[in-house]
Design an enzyme around this catalytic site. Structure first.
Site, PDB file in Angstrom:
ATOM      1  CG  ASP A  14      -3.260   3.867   4.242  1.00 59.15           C
ATOM      2  OD1 ASP A  14      -4.331   3.657   4.848  1.00 59.15           O
ATOM      3  OD2 ASP A  14      -2.948   3.269   3.184  1.00 59.15           O
TER       4      ASP A  14
ATOM      5  CE  LYS B 208      -8.510  -3.282   3.896  1.00 56.99           C
ATOM      6  NZ  LYS B 208      -7.793  -2.346   3.044  1.00 56.99           N
TER       7      LYS B 208
ATOM      8  CD1 TRP C  94      -2.188  -2.202   1.774  1.00 51.96           C
ATOM      9  CD2 TRP C  94      -2.996  -1.219  -0.061  1.00 51.96           C
ATOM     10  NE1 TRP C  94      -3.203  -2.982   1.288  1.00 51.96           N
ATOM     11  CE2 TRP C  94      -3.718  -2.403   0.170  1.00 51.96           C
ATOM     12  CE3 TRP C  94      -3.324  -0.437  -1.169  1.00 51.96           C
ATOM     13  CZ2 TRP C  94      -4.755  -2.831  -0.668  1.00 51.96           C
ATOM     14  CZ3 TRP C  94      -4.361  -0.856  -2.009  1.00 51.96           C
ATOM     15  CH2 TRP C  94      -5.049  -2.038  -1.754  1.00 51.96           C
TER      16      TRP C  94
HETATM   17  C1  PLP Z   1      -7.213  -1.881   1.947  1.00 57.40           C
HETATM   18  C2  PLP Z   1      -6.152  -0.838   2.035  1.00 57.40           C
HETATM   19  C3  PLP Z   1      -6.070   0.224   1.112  1.00 57.40           C
HETATM   20  C4  PLP Z   1      -6.985   0.324  -0.091  1.00 57.40           C
HETATM   21  O1  PLP Z   1      -8.208   0.759   0.261  1.00 57.40           O
HETATM   22  P1  PLP Z   1      -9.363   1.052  -0.840  1.00 57.40           P
HETATM   23  O2  PLP Z   1     -10.434   1.580   0.036  1.00 57.40           O
HETATM   24  O3  PLP Z   1      -9.676  -0.234  -1.502  1.00 57.40           O
HETATM   25  O4  PLP Z   1      -8.834   2.066  -1.779  1.00 57.40           O
HETATM   26  C5  PLP Z   1      -5.093   1.162   1.304  1.00 57.40           C
HETATM   27  N1  PLP Z   1      -4.242   1.107   2.325  1.00 57.40           N
HETATM   28  C6  PLP Z   1      -4.278   0.100   3.224  1.00 57.40           C
HETATM   29  C7  PLP Z   1      -3.293   0.076   4.355  1.00 57.40           C
HETATM   30  C8  PLP Z   1      -5.227  -0.899   3.104  1.00 57.40           C
HETATM   31  O5  PLP Z   1      -5.277  -1.903   3.996  1.00 57.40           O
END
Ligand code: PLP
Length: 361
Positions: free
Chosen positions: A172, A196, A102
C-alpha cells in the site's frame, strides 16, 4: 488571490499549475466545446487523456513490461478487500506486516476472507518505527506478504525494501507513491489512492504483475476481479474521468519537475527543514517517529502538554496554516508534505515553529 499553506493529510495540496490548466480548459477541453467531464469515456478525446496517464505512470515509475497499470475506484480501502478476495485461498495464510492504522484496516478486511498472520508489528510501541527486516517472519504457507510503505497517521516510512519473501509482496503506497523512485520489480502489486500524491480522490492506482491475474477464485464478482480491469484497459465500466484527467496533469507536472528522483530531492529538502526544527528544539517539539523510520511525507510531532499543543494549533491556524492537527487516533500535530506542497510553505512553517518556541519557552 491568496493560496493557503496546505498541510492536509488527504485529499491534499495539488500543484497550482495543474489547477490553473484545469480552470482554463473547464468549459472547452481540446476544442470539443465541452468540459472533460462531459465527454464520452469511449471517445478519442477522453481515451487520449486516459492512455497518456497510464503511459506516464509507466515511465515515471520505470514499470517493467510484465506489469499492468490499472486505474480503479473505491480507494485504497476497496483494495484491502479485493486483495484477499483475489489472492487468499483456503489452504494459505495472508501475512500482514503491521506498521499503523492502515495496515490494521487492511488485515481486518483479509480476516473476513480467510486466515491471516502478522510477520512483524510495531504496535507495542504505538507504531513509532518500521520493524527491522531481520525480525520479520515469512512462512511457506503465505499467500502473500502485505506492507504499508508510508504510515500516514504515525509518520513512519520504509527506507528500503530489502526483504525477500518467497510469496508475492504487495504494498500500500497510498501516501508516498511517486514521492521517490521505488524498485517496482521487487513487488507483485503496488496500490495507492490518488488523493495524497497523485491527484484528487476518486481514482486508485494499481500496478500488478500479469502472473497474478491468472488464477482468480471463481466466486469473485466481475468488478472485483483485477483481470476484468486489466483485460479492458481500465475501461470495463465508466472510469472517474475527471479524476484521471487531473491525475494526467499531475503526472506531467512531476515529469517537468525531475520525475520520481526530482520529487525525492524536493521532498527530502522539505522534510529536513521540519525535522531539523524538531531536533534543534531541545525537546520543545517531540517527533513521534524514531529517527531512522521518519517519513518524508507526514511529519508527526507533539508539544510538551496538551495545552501547548492546542495553543500551537490555534495560532498556526490563525497564521494561515491548514491541516496541522494530528489524526484523531494519535493527537498532537502532523504536517503532511506531499509532492505538491511547496518548499515555501515548509519554510513558512519552520519559521512559525521557531517563533512559537521563542514566545512560549
Ligand atoms: C489514505 C490512506 C488509505 C485510505 O485510502 P482511501 O482512498 O480513503 O480508501 C489507505 N492506506 C494509506 C497508507 C493511506 O494513507
Amino acid at each position: 488571490m491568496k493560496r493557503a499553506h496546505n498541510f492536509n493529510a488527504g485529499p491534499a495540496a495539488l500543484p497550482l499549475k495543474v489547477l490553473q490548466q484545469a480552470q482554463e480548459e473547464m468549459l472547452n477541453f481540446n476544442n470539443t466545446g465541452m468540459s472533460v467531464m462531459e465527454l464520452s469515456h469511449r471517445g478519442p478525446d477522453y481515451e487520449q487523456v486516459h492512455n497518456e496517464a497510464i503511459t506516464l505512470i509507466k515511465e515515471l515509475l520505470a514499470i517493467p513490461d510484465q506489469y499492468e497499470v490499472l486505474l480503479m475506484q473505491g480507494g485504497a480501502s476497496l483494495q484491502f478487500s479485493m486483495i484477499p478476495m483475489n489472492f487468499l485461498s483456503k489452504d494459505k495464510t495472508a501475512n500482514y506486516i503491521l506498521t499503523g492504522s492502515w495496515s490494521e484496516k487492511a488485515i481486518k478486511e483479509a480476516n473476513y476472507v480467510g486466515n491471516t498472520t502478522s510477520g512483524a508489528s510495531s504496535k507495542e510501541s504505538n507504531y513509532t518505527y518500521i520493524p527491522n527486516k531481520d525480525s520479520i517472519s515469512f512462512n511457506d504457507s503465505d499467500a502473500y506478504v502485505h506492507l504499508t510503505s508510508n504510515n500516514t497517521i504515525y509518520g513512519t516510512q520504509w527506507q528500503d525494501f530489502d526483504i525477500k519473501p518467497t510469496s508475492p509482496l504487495i504494498v500500500d503506497m497510498s501516501s508516498d507513491i511517486l514521492s521517490r523512485p521505488v524498485p517496482v520489480e521487487h513487488f507483485s502489486m503496488i496500490y495507492a489512492g490518488a488523493q495524497k500524491n497523485l491527484g484528487p480522490s476518486g481514482v486508485t492506482l494499481v500496478i500488478i504483475k500479469k502472473d497474478l491475474l491468472k488464477h482468480v477464485p471463481e466466486h469473485v464478482p466481475t468488478l472485483l476481479r483485477y483481470k476484468t480491469h486489466a483485460d479492458k484497459n481500465s475501461l470495463y465500466h465508466t472510469p472517474p474521468t475527471f479524476a484521471i484527467y487531473i491525475l494526467n496533469k499531475v503526472l506531467h507536472w512531476v515529469k517537468e519537475n525531475g520525475g520520481a528522483a526530482g520529487m525525492e530531492e524536493r521532498n527530502a529538502k522539505k522534510a529536513r527543514l521540519l525535522y531539523d526544527t524538531i531536533d534543534k528544539s531541545a525537546g520543545f517539539y517531540q517527533g513521534h517517529a524514531e529517527k531512522d523510520s521518519r517519513s518524508s511525507m507526514n511529519v508527526t510531532f507533539n508539544l510538551k502538554t496538551e495545552e501547548l499543543n492546542a495553543k500551537f494549533l490555534k495560532e498556526a491556524k490563525e497564521a494561515g496554516f491548514v491541516g496541522l492537527n494530528g489524526h484523531r487516533s494519535v493527537g498532537g500535530c502532523r504536517a503532511s508534505i506531499y509532492n505538491a506542497v511547496s518548499l515555501e510553505s515548509c519554510q513558512a512553517l519552520q519559521e512559525f515553529m521557531t517563533n512559537f518556541q521563542k514566545n512560549n519557552s
